[in-house]
Design a protein around this motif. Structure first.
Motif, PDB file in Angstrom:
ATOM      1  N   THR A   1       0.841  -1.201   0.000  1.00  0.00           N
ATOM      2  CA  THR A   1       0.000   0.000   0.000  1.00  0.00           C
ATOM      3  C   THR A   1       0.875   1.251   0.000  1.00  0.00           C
ATOM      4  OG1 THR A   1      -1.717  -1.210   1.206  1.00  0.00           O
ATOM      5  CG2 THR A   1      -1.861   1.195   1.204  1.00  0.00           C
ATOM      6  N   ARG A   2       1.969   1.211   0.726  1.00  0.00           N
ATOM      7  CA  ARG A   2       2.920   2.336   0.669  1.00  0.00           C
ATOM      8  C   ARG A   2       3.478   2.496  -0.740  1.00  0.00           C
ATOM      9  NH1 ARG A   2       7.306   1.078   5.087  1.00  0.00           N
ATOM     10  NH2 ARG A   2       8.284   2.964   4.267  1.00  0.00           N
ATOM     11  N   VAL A   3       3.746   1.365  -1.407  1.00  0.00           N
ATOM     12  CA  VAL A   3       4.309   1.425  -2.761  1.00  0.00           C
ATOM     13  C   VAL A   3       3.335   2.098  -3.722  1.00  0.00           C
ATOM     14  CG1 VAL A   3       5.207   0.054  -4.687  1.00  0.00           C
ATOM     15  CG2 VAL A   3       5.724  -0.615  -2.342  1.00  0.00           C
ATOM     16  N   VAL A   4       2.028   1.897  -3.514  1.00  0.00           N
ATOM     17  CA  VAL A   4       1.026   2.555  -4.358  1.00  0.00           C
ATOM     18  C   VAL A   4       1.235   4.068  -4.375  1.00  0.00           C
ATOM     19  CG1 VAL A   4      -1.436   3.070  -4.580  1.00  0.00           C
ATOM     20  CG2 VAL A   4      -0.690   0.746  -4.098  1.00  0.00           C
ATOM     21  N   LEU A   5       1.686   4.615  -3.249  1.00  0.00           N
ATOM     22  CA  LEU A   5       1.852   6.064  -3.135  1.00  0.00           C
ATOM     23  C   LEU A   5       3.094   6.581  -3.848  1.00  0.00           C
ATOM     24  CD1 LEU A   5       0.811   6.491   0.613  1.00  0.00           C
ATOM     25  CD2 LEU A   5      -0.566   6.819  -1.441  1.00  0.00           C
ATOM     26  N   LEU A   6       3.900   5.678  -4.429  1.00  0.00           N
ATOM     27  CA  LEU A   6       5.062   6.112  -5.198  1.00  0.00           C
ATOM     28  C   LEU A   6       4.647   6.981  -6.379  1.00  0.00           C
ATOM     29  CD1 LEU A   6       8.115   5.937  -5.874  1.00  0.00           C
ATOM     30  CD2 LEU A   6       7.600   3.834  -7.149  1.00  0.00           C
ATOM     31  N   ALA A   7       3.602   6.551  -7.096  1.00  0.00           N
ATOM     32  CA  ALA A   7       3.182   7.284  -8.291  1.00  0.00           C
ATOM     33  C   ALA A   7       2.725   8.707  -7.971  1.00  0.00           C
ATOM     34  CB  ALA A   7       2.083   6.514  -9.024  1.00  0.00           C
ATOM     35  N   PRO A   8       1.798   8.913  -7.033  1.00  0.00           N
ATOM     36  CA  PRO A   8       1.393  10.300  -6.756  1.00  0.00           C
ATOM     37  C   PRO A   8       2.509  11.155  -6.187  1.00  0.00           C
ATOM     38  CG  PRO A   8       0.344   8.764  -5.213  1.00  0.00           C
ATOM     39  CD  PRO A   8       0.960   7.947  -6.295  1.00  0.00           C
ATOM     40  N   LEU A   9       3.431  10.554  -5.425  1.00  0.00           N
ATOM     41  CA  LEU A   9       4.532  11.341  -4.870  1.00  0.00           C
ATOM     42  C   LEU A   9       5.447  11.857  -5.979  1.00  0.00           C
ATOM     43  CD1 LEU A   9       6.062  12.394  -2.403  1.00  0.00           C
ATOM     44  CD2 LEU A   9       7.311  10.224  -2.348  1.00  0.00           C
TER      45      LEU A   9
END
Length: 379
Positions: free
Chosen positions: A266-274
């Protein structure tokens, strides 16, 4: 990211005095081209121009070395799963280069591998993430992840500025520690002004403090009164690399490991928006890359990452394909980071001093404290 790209350097024998030796020897350190008119003849074989034998001679040695480095890194990871293949790859590349095992001839191919394999690997990383897994998490756990990622990134950026650490190093440490370690730092490096020294420092710190977490977090589970499930959430929300999360949570058993893996992804999902958000901010500030072009609104490899998440979430791919894609992703990212390692000058890392280490320690404590507080408050 600035590094050796194989372009021909002008003859320096006529220079009045030599330029200072840089910490990292990169193509960006070459002096400007002379005003002499360019040659109209074809590029000489091996100079990196054109196609065919010349291009193969230019990049072939480095690409061959990268293949060997990936094979060794993957093999060592299979023997010691707690140590990420990506970490092993960048360390092997740096050691091989700095001990004199690799000469300058391998650097153009290694640099090409870093650029091409990194972005492809990040795209395929999206196939490891299914939104259905994320949505099955308790809303309180999702809030823990969001608070930990945002707070760790912002807090590390603030701490790095206060400590006077290089902006590139601060950015990559913030990204790697808040999202998913070396691969996240390398992905951010692809859209920022950071260089090999910044990225090598970030990867080294991920390795150091992620390894410490494997040892220390299990010792704190019972004194903190955490159940196995809560400990899994804490591991997944605070430890840096996926392999490090698995090693940490597995001590508490299968229940902790299962939830830790999903929380980490789930943390990895936030790679794209960051990364997309950072690119948009740079664009609005009018920043430009080395060629004078403004950064894209959303990097193409980030779009590919999101598309792969959508494909995985659709459920159309069989388990065998997903397993093969996971292995391929590891190999591609290992190749990219081995190539990165060959451009790292270890003495420059030593000269960075204690402040980056203190930043890594502070970021690790911040991630652990925020996630633990979130678990106690929201779950």
């Amino acid at each position: 990211m600035p590094s050796l790209d194989g372009t021909a350097r002008p003859d320096r024998r006529s220079d009045p005095e030599p330029a200072a030796t840089p910490l990292l020897h990169t193509a960006g350190d070459a002096p400007a081209e002379s005003a002499a008119p360019p040659s109209s003849g074809p590029p000489a074989p091996g100079d990196g121009g054109g196609d065919g034998p010349g291009r193969l001679a230019h990049h072939g040695p480095g690409l061959a070395v990268v293949v060997v480095g990936v094979a060794v890194s993957y093999g060592l990871n299979r023997l010691v799963p707690a140590v990420s293949a990506l970490t092993i790859a960048v360390l092997l590349g740096a050691l091989a280069r700095n001990t004199g095992l690799l000469g300058d001839r391998v650097l153009p191919g290694a640099k090409l591998a870093t650029k091409k394999l990194l972005r492809t690997g990040v795209v395929l990383l999206g196939l490891q993430l299914a939104l259905s897994q994320v949505l099955q998490l308790d809303p309180g756990v999702l809030l823990v992840v969001a608070v930990t990622v945002a707070g760790t990134f912002a807090g590390t950026m603030w701490l790095g500025r206060r400590m006077g650490i290089r902006p590139g190093t601060t950015l990559l440490v913030s990204t790697g520690f808040s999202i998913c370690g070396a691969s996240a730092a390398a992905a951010m490096d692809a859209v920022s002004d950071s260089d090999e020294e910044d990225l090598a420092t970030g990867v080294a710190l991920v390795t150091i403090f992620g390894s410490l977490a494997i040892v220390l977090l299990p010792l704190l589970q019972h004194p903190l009164g955490l159940s196995d499930t809560a400990f899994g959430v804490w591991s997944g929300a605070s430890v840096h690399e996926v392999a490090q999360v698995v090693a940490t949570a597995s001590v508490a058993g299968p229940a902790a490991l299962a939830v830790a893996t999903v929380v980490k992804l789930t943390r990895v999902v936030l790679l794209a928006p960051l990364i997309a958000g950072y690119s948009i901010v740079r664009r609005r500030k009018g920043a430009a890359d080395a060629t004078g072009k403004r950064p894209p609104l959303v990097p193409l490899f980030v779009v590919g990452f999101i598309a792969m998440v959508a494909v995985r979430s659709s459920g159309v791919l069989p388990a065998s394909v997903l397993t093969a894609a996971q292995t391929l992703t590891t190999l591609l990212l290992a190749g990219a980071l081995f190539g990165l390692g060959t451009s790292v000058h270890l003495m420059s890392l030593i000269r960075t001093g204690a402040r980056p280490v203190a930043l890594g320690a502070g970021s690790t404590v911040l991630a652990g404290a925020l996630s633990l507080a979130g678990i106690l408050a929201f779950t």
